[in-house]
Design a protein around this motif. Structure first.
Motif, mmCIF file in Angstrom:
data_model
loop_
_atom_site.group_PDB
_atom_site.id
_atom_site.type_symbol
_atom_site.label_atom_id
_atom_site.label_comp_id
_atom_site.label_asym_id
_atom_site.label_seq_id
_atom_site.Cartn_x
_atom_site.Cartn_y
_atom_site.Cartn_z
ATOM 1 N N ALA A 181 0.833 -1.207 0.000
ATOM 2 C CA ALA A 181 0.000 0.000 0.000
ATOM 3 C C ALA A 181 0.862 1.250 0.000
ATOM 4 N N CYS A 182 1.898 1.244 0.818
ATOM 5 C CA CYS A 182 2.793 2.401 0.903
ATOM 6 C C CYS A 182 3.480 2.644 -0.441
ATOM 7 N N GLU A 183 3.923 1.580 -1.080
ATOM 8 C CA GLU A 183 4.584 1.708 -2.383
ATOM 9 C C GLU A 183 3.630 2.287 -3.419
ATOM 10 N N ALA A 184 2.415 1.771 -3.451
ATOM 11 C CA ALA A 184 1.432 2.235 -4.430
ATOM 12 C C ALA A 184 1.075 3.702 -4.198
ATOM 13 N N LEU A 185 0.870 4.078 -2.953
ATOM 14 C CA LEU A 185 0.462 5.448 -2.650
ATOM 15 C C LEU A 185 1.602 6.446 -2.874
ATOM 16 N N LEU A 186 2.823 6.042 -2.574
ATOM 17 C CA LEU A 186 3.956 6.933 -2.811
ATOM 18 C C LEU A 186 4.130 7.233 -4.307
ATOM 19 N N CYS A 187 3.691 6.322 -5.137
ATOM 20 C CA CYS A 187 3.760 6.538 -6.581
ATOM 21 C C CYS A 187 2.630 7.444 -7.071
ATOM 22 N N ALA B 85 -3.618 2.584 5.939
ATOM 23 C CA ALA B 85 -4.342 1.453 6.513
ATOM 24 C C ALA B 85 -5.545 1.069 5.653
ATOM 25 N N ALA B 86 -6.259 2.074 5.163
ATOM 26 C CA ALA B 86 -7.424 1.799 4.326
ATOM 27 C C ALA B 86 -7.013 1.083 3.045
ATOM 28 N N HIS B 87 -5.913 1.520 2.455
ATOM 29 C CA HIS B 87 -5.431 0.903 1.219
ATOM 30 C C HIS B 87 -4.973 -0.531 1.463
ATOM 31 N N ALA B 88 -4.473 -0.792 2.668
ATOM 32 C CA ALA B 88 -3.978 -2.137 3.002
ATOM 33 C C ALA B 88 -5.058 -3.005 3.656
ATOM 34 N N HIS B 89 -6.260 -2.446 3.808
ATOM 35 C CA HIS B 89 -7.383 -3.170 4.427
ATOM 36 C C HIS B 89 -7.006 -3.656 5.829
ATOM 37 N N THR B 90 -6.496 -2.717 6.616
ATOM 38 C CA THR B 90 -6.147 -3.039 7.998
ATOM 39 C C THR B 90 -6.450 -1.815 8.859
ATOM 40 N N THR B 91 -6.042 -1.845 10.112
ATOM 41 C CA THR B 91 -6.331 -0.749 11.038
ATOM 42 C C THR B 91 -5.152 0.214 11.112
ATOM 43 N N PRO B 92 -5.399 1.478 11.411
ATOM 44 C CA PRO B 92 -4.297 2.446 11.537
ATOM 45 C C PRO B 92 -3.251 2.031 12.564
ATOM 46 N N SER B 93 -3.672 1.381 13.624
ATOM 47 C CA SER B 93 -2.724 0.982 14.673
ATOM 48 C C SER B 93 -1.726 -0.067 14.184
ATOM 49 N N SER B 94 -2.058 -0.763 13.103
ATOM 50 C CA SER B 94 -1.158 -1.811 12.601
ATOM 51 C C SER B 94 0.138 -1.219 12.046
ATOM 52 N N VAL B 95 0.095 0.059 11.630
ATOM 53 C CA VAL B 95 1.309 0.692 11.106
ATOM 54 C C VAL B 95 2.361 0.787 12.198
ATOM 55 N N SER B 96 1.973 1.310 13.357
ATOM 56 C CA SER B 96 2.938 1.420 14.458
ATOM 57 C C SER B 96 3.263 0.055 15.050
ATOM 58 N N TYR B 97 2.300 -0.852 15.033
ATOM 59 C CA TYR B 97 2.538 -2.182 15.596
ATOM 60 C C TYR B 97 3.609 -2.933 14.805
ATOM 61 N N HIS B 98 3.534 -2.866 13.487
ATOM 62 C CA HIS B 98 4.460 -3.643 12.645
ATOM 63 C C HIS B 98 5.731 -2.877 12.270
ATOM 64 N N PHE B 99 5.663 -1.534 12.204
ATOM 65 C CA PHE B 99 6.823 -0.781 11.715
ATOM 66 C C PHE B 99 7.331 0.294 12.680
ATOM 67 N N GLY B 100 6.555 0.592 13.689
ATOM 68 C CA GLY B 100 6.976 1.605 14.659
ATOM 69 C C GLY B 100 6.403 2.976 14.378
ATOM 70 N N SER B 101 6.322 3.347 13.109
ATOM 71 C CA SER B 101 5.773 4.645 12.711
ATOM 72 C C SER B 101 5.558 4.660 11.206
ATOM 73 N N GLN B 102 4.825 5.667 10.744
ATOM 74 C CA GLN B 102 4.634 5.815 9.302
ATOM 75 C C GLN B 102 5.970 6.090 8.614
ATOM 76 N N GLU B 103 6.821 6.891 9.254
ATOM 77 C CA GLU B 103 8.132 7.203 8.678
ATOM 78 C C GLU B 103 8.948 5.935 8.475
ATOM 79 N N GLN B 104 8.938 5.054 9.452
ATOM 80 C CA GLN B 104 9.710 3.810 9.341
ATOM 81 C C GLN B 104 9.108 2.865 8.311
#
Length: 208
Positions: free
Chosen positions: A11-17, A31-50
């Motif tokens: 999702a991040c790759e597609a949206l950055l393009c 999160a919407a593009h990946a069909h998951t919850t916003p909290s999953s970004v920090s849970y799996h990667f720590g932050s949107q930046e990461q």
């Protein structure tokens, strides 16, 4: 194993393009593009930046795989003789040039990543990707074979100069068109690569 990290990276790759600026990207949109919850970004990667850094690293690995493929093709084509210097240089700088001109490539991901790195308050997050040189070291033995009078440090400097030329060409198209009096078609990847190679080759020739 959860498939969520992979979906977030996709999702991040597609949206950055799609976006013109990283500021347009939000955790909710990812999160919407990946069909998951916003909290999953920090849970799996720590932050949107990461997450964006991890996405750029994945894309960069593909770019380097293309470099390596071109390098191997140049070596095999010339075997049992040494590869042509022109082909080695083209393998080093060519993929970035092509990606920058192909509308469907993932070059925008790397452009956004570079912009983020320049303004980040945590530059250490970006160093592993920006300062990684192992994919460049792969070229070193071939340059040493073709230019044995140069030390490893001298070859490294010339490679750095070649990559710098490539970066200026891919990021400053309008300026380059004016400076060259529009004699080079900067929309033609093949022509641009050929002209960069033409400039870089003498750096590796024996003086005098």
């Amino acid at each position: 194993m959860s498939q969520t990290p992979g979906r977030l990276l996709d999702a991040c790759e597609a949206l950055l393009c799609e976006v013109d600026s990283v500021d347009e990207l939000t955790v909710r949109r990812l999160a919407a593009h990946a069909h998951t919850t916003p909290s999953s970004v920090s849970y799996h990667f720590g932050s949107q930046e990461q997450l964006i850094i991890a996405t750029a690293e994945r894309v960069y690995k593909r770019l380097n795989a293309e470099r390596l493929s071109l390098l191997n093709a140049a070596v095999q084509k010339a075997s049992p003789n040494p590869p042509r210097l022109e082909d080695i240089i083209a393998a080093l700088i060519g993929p970035s040039v092509r990606w920058s001109l192909e509308p469907n490539s993932k070059y925008r991901v790397l452009s956004h990543f570079t912009s983020m790195a320049q303004r980040s308050r945590e530059p250490d997050l970006y160093r592993p990707v920006i300062e990684g040189i192992e994919h460049h070291r792969v070229f070193m033995p071939y340059f040493r074979l073709l230019a044995p009078w140069l030390s490893e440090a001298e070859i490294g400097w010339r490679m750095s100069c070649a990559l710098g030329i490539r970066s200026q060409v891919t990021r400053s198209r309008s300026r380059n068109e004016v400076l060259t009096d529009h004699t080079i078609d900067f929309s033609d990847a093949g022509q641009v690569i050929e002209r960069i190679v033409e400039v870089v080759v003498p750096m590796f020739r024996r003086p005098g």
